[in-house]
Scaffold this motif. Structure first.
Motif, PDB file in Angstrom:
ATOM      1  N   UNK A  66       6.441   0.028  -4.858  1.00  0.00           N
ATOM      2  CA  UNK A  66       7.637  -0.396  -5.593  1.00  0.00           C
ATOM      3  C   UNK A  66       8.462   0.843  -5.877  1.00  0.00           C
ATOM      4  N   UNK A  67       9.599   0.646  -6.513  1.00  0.00           N
ATOM      5  CA  UNK A  67      10.466   1.794  -6.738  1.00  0.00           C
ATOM      6  C   UNK A  67       9.795   2.867  -7.588  1.00  0.00           C
ATOM      7  N   UNK A  68       8.880   2.428  -8.478  1.00  0.00           N
ATOM      8  CA  UNK A  68       8.176   3.391  -9.333  1.00  0.00           C
ATOM      9  C   UNK A  68       7.231   4.272  -8.540  1.00  0.00           C
ATOM     10  N   UNK A  69       6.419   3.653  -7.683  1.00  0.00           N
ATOM     11  CA  UNK A  69       5.464   4.442  -6.886  1.00  0.00           C
ATOM     12  C   UNK A  69       6.204   5.348  -5.915  1.00  0.00           C
ATOM     13  N   UNK A  70       7.276   4.830  -5.320  1.00  0.00           N
ATOM     14  CA  UNK A  70       8.058   5.640  -4.379  1.00  0.00           C
ATOM     15  C   UNK A  70       8.743   6.811  -5.092  1.00  0.00           C
TER      16      UNK A  70
END
Length: 312
Positions: A256-260
């Motif tokens: 998700x945008x957080x992990x990326x």
């Protein structure tokens, strides 16, 4: 002598009457109904043994229970209310009435019955626990859950719910402490440990998150656990490990945008600016998030650094 004999006859007759009363229910038949979940048949059988105007609380309780289990809620409610009339303030009957009204969507009545229980027994854990489910605001829910938790600090459901409310209110330390107490009683409760991970991260307990996460992953691979571990690895500056965990999620399509975003920052710290730029773009493509403005700034920084290195 005649008086003695007459007394013996009366005692014997009374015993026969008592025995007949206690054995008129075919317990084997009734048990068979229970074991096969035929509660409607059980209720009908019991009703055939008692008159409609019976005042026998035990009989009414059995009948009402079977009706409730069979989904015959109006009939069950009628009998539980009859019990409460015969024996006012009967707490088990009040709990059943609360449950029936809840299942029928009459929340006002359900709450009224629970509040009545609390008035009768201010130390009733289950009443506070159930009232929390009907709370209109996080603050009200918090108060009921706190009372329930004070009465039983080891109940996992209450500890979880209370911790989640504290977490929503951004009161992270109480949330952590509540879960810690419950986990101490049940060290193998993975649900509580998993719930504690994001809270521990917010409190800066990164090494604890890593250790607990490793233990949880041995039992079951979970994306949420890996997500929290990745953040913890980033904050302890183990950027390579952060990248490895989030790469695993990406390969499984669980990014998700957080992990990326954390991969972007980790690659920057590892001075792999090409990948940092790639993941900054991936983050932006994944979704518009709270991190996006800072990502844009970092990306500009990456490109500047990359250009500077190339010119050298």
């Amino acid at each position: 002598m005649m008086k003695i004999w007459f007394s013996i006859v009366l005692i014997g007759l009374g015993f026969r009457i008592m025995t007949a009363q206690t054995t008129k229910i075919d317990t084997e038949k009734l048990l068979g109904y229970y074991e096969t979940q035929r509660f409607a048949d059980a209720a009908q059988y019991l009703q055939s043994l008692y008159s409609a105007d019976t005042q026998d609380v035990k009989a009414l309780t059995q009948i009402a229970y079977c009706q409730m289990m069979a989904g015959k809620l109006p009939d069950a409610e009628k009998n539980y209310m009859k019990i409460n009339t015969i024996q006012p303030d009967n707490i088990p009957a009040l709990f059943s009435l609360a449950s029936i009204n809840s299942r029928r969507g009459n929340i006002t009545n359900a709450k009224a019955y629970l509040q009545q229980i609390i008035k009768l027994d201010s130390q009733n854990f289950n009443a506070y626990k159930q009232m929390a489910g009907y709370a209109d605001t996080p603050e009200t829910k918090l108060e009921y859950l706190k009372k329930a938790n004070n009465l039983n600090t080891t109940d996992p459901d209450t500890a979880y719910d209370l911790a989640m409310v504290y977490n929503e209110l951004k009161q992270f330390q109480p949330a952590y402490d509540i879960l810690k107490t419950a986990i101490a009683t049940d060290p193998e409760n993975f649900t509580l440990q998993q719930a504690q991970l994001p809270i521990a991260n917010k409190l800066g307990k990164y090494q604890e998150v890593i250790e607990t996460g490793e233990k949880l992953l041995k039992a079951h691979t979970d994306a949420n656990v890996m997500n929290e571990m990745g953040q913890a690895y980033f904050y302890v500056k183990n950027y390579q490990k952060c990248v490895e965990i989030y790469t695993t999620l990406e390969k499984s399509g669980l990014q998700n945008e957080g992990t990326l975003y954390f991969m972007t920052l980790s690659y920057r710290e590892l001075k792999d600016y090409d990948k940092a730029a790639i993941y900054a773009q991936k983050t932006i493509d994944e979704a518009i998030s709270d991190h996006t403005p800072s990502i844009m700034l970092h990306w500009q920084e990456f490109m500047k650094q990359k250009i500077s290195i190339t010119m050298l």
